[in-house]
Design a protein around this motif. Structure first.
Motif, PDB file in Angstrom:
ATOM      1  N   UNK A 165       3.439   4.549  10.290  1.00 37.02           N
ATOM      2  CA  UNK A 165       4.342   4.908   9.282  1.00 37.02           C
ATOM      3  C   UNK A 165       4.011   6.126   8.434  1.00 37.02           C
ATOM      4  N   UNK A 166       4.888   6.681   7.900  1.00 32.44           N
ATOM      5  CA  UNK A 166       4.448   7.996   7.306  1.00 32.44           C
ATOM      6  C   UNK A 166       4.756   7.652   5.889  1.00 32.44           C
ATOM      7  N   UNK A 167       4.005   8.044   5.064  1.00 35.14           N
ATOM      8  CA  UNK A 167       4.200   7.611   3.555  1.00 35.14           C
ATOM      9  C   UNK A 167       3.653   8.829   2.803  1.00 35.14           C
ATOM     10  N   UNK A 168       4.351   9.246   1.652  1.00 36.56           N
ATOM     11  CA  UNK A 168       3.948  10.204   0.774  1.00 36.56           C
ATOM     12  C   UNK A 168       4.215  10.053  -0.658  1.00 36.56           C
ATOM     13  N   UNK A 169       3.341  10.584  -1.579  1.00 36.07           N
ATOM     14  CA  UNK A 169       3.839  10.379  -3.127  1.00 36.07           C
ATOM     15  C   UNK A 169       4.286  11.597  -3.459  1.00 36.07           C
ATOM     16  N   UNK A 170       5.291  11.272  -4.477  1.00 34.02           N
ATOM     17  CA  UNK A 170       5.814  12.638  -5.349  1.00 34.02           C
ATOM     18  C   UNK A 170       5.151  12.289  -6.693  1.00 34.02           C
ATOM     19  N   UNK A 171       3.931  12.581  -6.810  1.00 34.54           N
ATOM     20  CA  UNK A 171       3.077  12.109  -8.052  1.00 34.54           C
ATOM     21  C   UNK A 171       3.766  12.370  -9.462  1.00 34.54           C
ATOM     22  N   UNK A 172       4.342  13.580  -9.480  1.00 38.31           N
ATOM     23  CA  UNK A 172       5.012  14.058 -10.838  1.00 38.31           C
ATOM     24  C   UNK A 172       6.149  13.292 -11.072  1.00 38.31           C
ATOM     25  N   UNK A 173       6.993  12.911 -10.052  1.00 39.94           N
ATOM     26  CA  UNK A 173       8.257  12.155 -10.542  1.00 39.94           C
ATOM     27  C   UNK A 173       8.028  10.505 -10.430  1.00 39.94           C
ATOM     28  N   UNK A 174       6.617  10.285  -9.849  1.00 41.11           N
ATOM     29  CA  UNK A 174       6.143   8.735  -9.958  1.00 41.11           C
ATOM     30  C   UNK A 174       7.191   8.041  -8.742  1.00 41.11           C
ATOM     31  N   UNK A 175       7.029   8.645  -7.618  1.00 40.07           N
ATOM     32  CA  UNK A 175       7.929   8.243  -6.453  1.00 40.07           C
ATOM     33  C   UNK A 175       7.166   8.221  -5.155  1.00 40.07           C
ATOM     34  N   UNK A 176       7.532   7.109  -4.290  1.00 38.63           N
ATOM     35  CA  UNK A 176       6.817   7.285  -2.850  1.00 38.63           C
ATOM     36  C   UNK A 176       7.603   7.276  -1.893  1.00 38.63           C
ATOM     37  N   UNK A 177       7.630   7.919  -0.822  1.00 39.68           N
ATOM     38  CA  UNK A 177       8.649   7.774   0.322  1.00 39.68           C
ATOM     39  C   UNK A 177       8.052   7.145   1.424  1.00 39.68           C
ATOM     40  N   UNK A 178       8.559   6.477   2.293  1.00 38.93           N
ATOM     41  CA  UNK A 178       8.149   5.865   3.457  1.00 38.93           C
ATOM     42  C   UNK A 178       9.169   6.093   4.736  1.00 38.93           C
ATOM     43  N   UNK A 179       8.577   6.457   5.753  1.00 38.40           N
ATOM     44  CA  UNK A 179       9.417   6.347   6.948  1.00 38.40           C
ATOM     45  C   UNK A 179       8.915   5.756   7.799  1.00 38.40           C
ATOM     46  N   UNK A 180       9.408   4.820   8.368  1.00 38.91           N
ATOM     47  CA  UNK A 180       8.731   3.757   9.411  1.00 38.91           C
ATOM     48  C   UNK A 180       9.769   3.453  10.592  1.00 38.91           C
ATOM     49  N   UNK A 183      14.562   3.000  15.590  1.00 36.26           N
ATOM     50  CA  UNK A 183      14.683   4.186  14.893  1.00 36.26           C
ATOM     51  C   UNK A 183      13.786   4.456  13.863  1.00 36.26           C
ATOM     52  N   UNK A 184      14.110   5.467  13.036  1.00 38.23           N
ATOM     53  CA  UNK A 184      13.523   5.685  11.779  1.00 38.23           C
ATOM     54  C   UNK A 184      14.072   5.226  10.592  1.00 38.23           C
ATOM     55  N   UNK A 185      13.667   4.898   9.553  1.00 42.52           N
ATOM     56  CA  UNK A 185      14.321   4.272   8.400  1.00 42.52           C
ATOM     57  C   UNK A 185      13.593   5.038   7.231  1.00 42.52           C
ATOM     58  N   UNK A 186      14.200   5.448   6.361  1.00 38.74           N
ATOM     59  CA  UNK A 186      13.591   5.816   5.129  1.00 38.74           C
ATOM     60  C   UNK A 186      13.588   5.040   4.195  1.00 38.74           C
ATOM     61  N   UNK A 187      12.461   4.972   3.253  1.00 39.30           N
ATOM     62  CA  UNK A 187      12.723   3.922   1.913  1.00 39.30           C
ATOM     63  C   UNK A 187      11.803   4.790   0.951  1.00 39.30           C
ATOM     64  N   UNK A 188      12.655   4.644  -0.110  1.00 35.14           N
ATOM     65  CA  UNK A 188      11.977   5.397  -1.544  1.00 35.14           C
ATOM     66  C   UNK A 188      11.967   4.387  -2.707  1.00 35.14           C
ATOM     67  N   UNK A 189      10.809   4.561  -3.339  1.00 33.16           N
ATOM     68  CA  UNK A 189      10.959   3.528  -4.510  1.00 33.16           C
ATOM     69  C   UNK A 189      10.143   4.255  -5.607  1.00 33.16           C
ATOM     70  N   UNK A 190       9.972   3.673  -6.548  1.00 36.09           N
ATOM     71  CA  UNK A 190       9.262   4.079  -7.939  1.00 36.09           C
ATOM     72  C   UNK A 190       7.806   3.836  -7.557  1.00 36.09           C
ATOM     73  N   UNK A 191       6.934   4.557  -7.892  1.00 33.36           N
ATOM     74  CA  UNK A 191       5.542   4.328  -7.506  1.00 33.36           C
ATOM     75  C   UNK A 191       4.580   4.550  -8.818  1.00 33.36           C
TER      76      UNK A 191
END
Ligand SMILES: [Zn+2]
Length: 218
Positions: A120-135, A140-148
């Motif tokens: 899966x793919x996952x990356x952080x947006x440290x400045x905004x305290x977010x993480x994005x996941x693509x799995x 198919x691929x789905x995207x999941x975002x959340x507070x990190x």
């Protein structure tokens, strides 16, 4: 022509096995014990390799002659990468479709990622305290975002089930419409590349996605 057949999580499993073998070599002086450990490693790895493939055959030969050196193990593992099915890199357009509600989606640092190691793919947006996941989810691929959460603690990751540096990931999940939005908090690896290297069972990722996946209509 080579046809890649090894899944990234299988490659992670092979990597774990080979790394464990070298660690055993470095601690076991008994030649017979080393042979037994090698036999166990081969038994676990061989079913994952394509039959009759010259690269796979060379890899196995290399494994049987492996010196007790970590770098030699890493070099040997590299030779197997052409047989690994890489994660299909989504275009920026595809990514923005997966995260429609995100206005300025930060892009993953592709240069730092090894696609052969990603289930899966996952990356952080440290400045905004977010993480994005693509799995992958049902072909198919789905995207999941959340507070990190910015805090990192030692704990078990909900995706790879390994103890490491984890942070609280809070995805917003819409349940059946009656209860509205539920916030689902899970501790997952801070570093998703590392998480992928530790992810050897795809079912664990699927179980995690079942919990945090946005329901239809969102
Ligand atoms: Zn993890």
């Amino acid at each position: 022509m080579l046809e890649p057949t090894i899944k990234p999580y299988e490659y992670s499993y092979i990597t774990q096995q080979v790394t464990t073998l070298v660690s055993a070599y470095l601690t076991l002086n008994d030649q017979r014990m080393r042979q037994i450990t090698l036999a166990t490693t081969l038994e676990r790895i061989i079913p994952l390799l394509p039959d009759q493939d010259p690269l796979a055959r060379e890899f196995l030969q290399g494994l049987q002659a492996l010196p007790p050196k970590r770098q030699a193990a890493l070099d040997l593992l590299q030779t197997l990468q052409p047989l690994v099915i890489p994660f299909a890199q989504p275009t920026p357009k595809q990514l923005s479709k997966l995260f429609r509600k995100v206005k300025k989606l930060p892009q993953p640092n592709w240069a730092a990622l090894n696609l052969h190691e990603l289930t899966y793919l996952g990356w952080n947006d440290g400045g905004n305290q977010k993480k994005y996941l693509v799995a992958p989810w049902e072909d198919r691929l789905i995207g999941i975002q959340g507070d990190f959460a910015p805090q990192t603690v030692k704990g078990v990751c909900a995706i790879c089930h390994t103890i490491g540096n984890v942070s609280l990931f809070t995805a917003i999940t819409k349940r059946n419409g009656v209860t509205g939005y539920t916030r689902q908090g899970n501790y997952i690896c801070r570093d998703s590349a590392q998480c992928n290297r530790q992810l050897t069972d795809p079912q664990r990722l699927q179980d995690f996605l079942t919990v945090v996946r946005p329901s239809k209509g969102r």
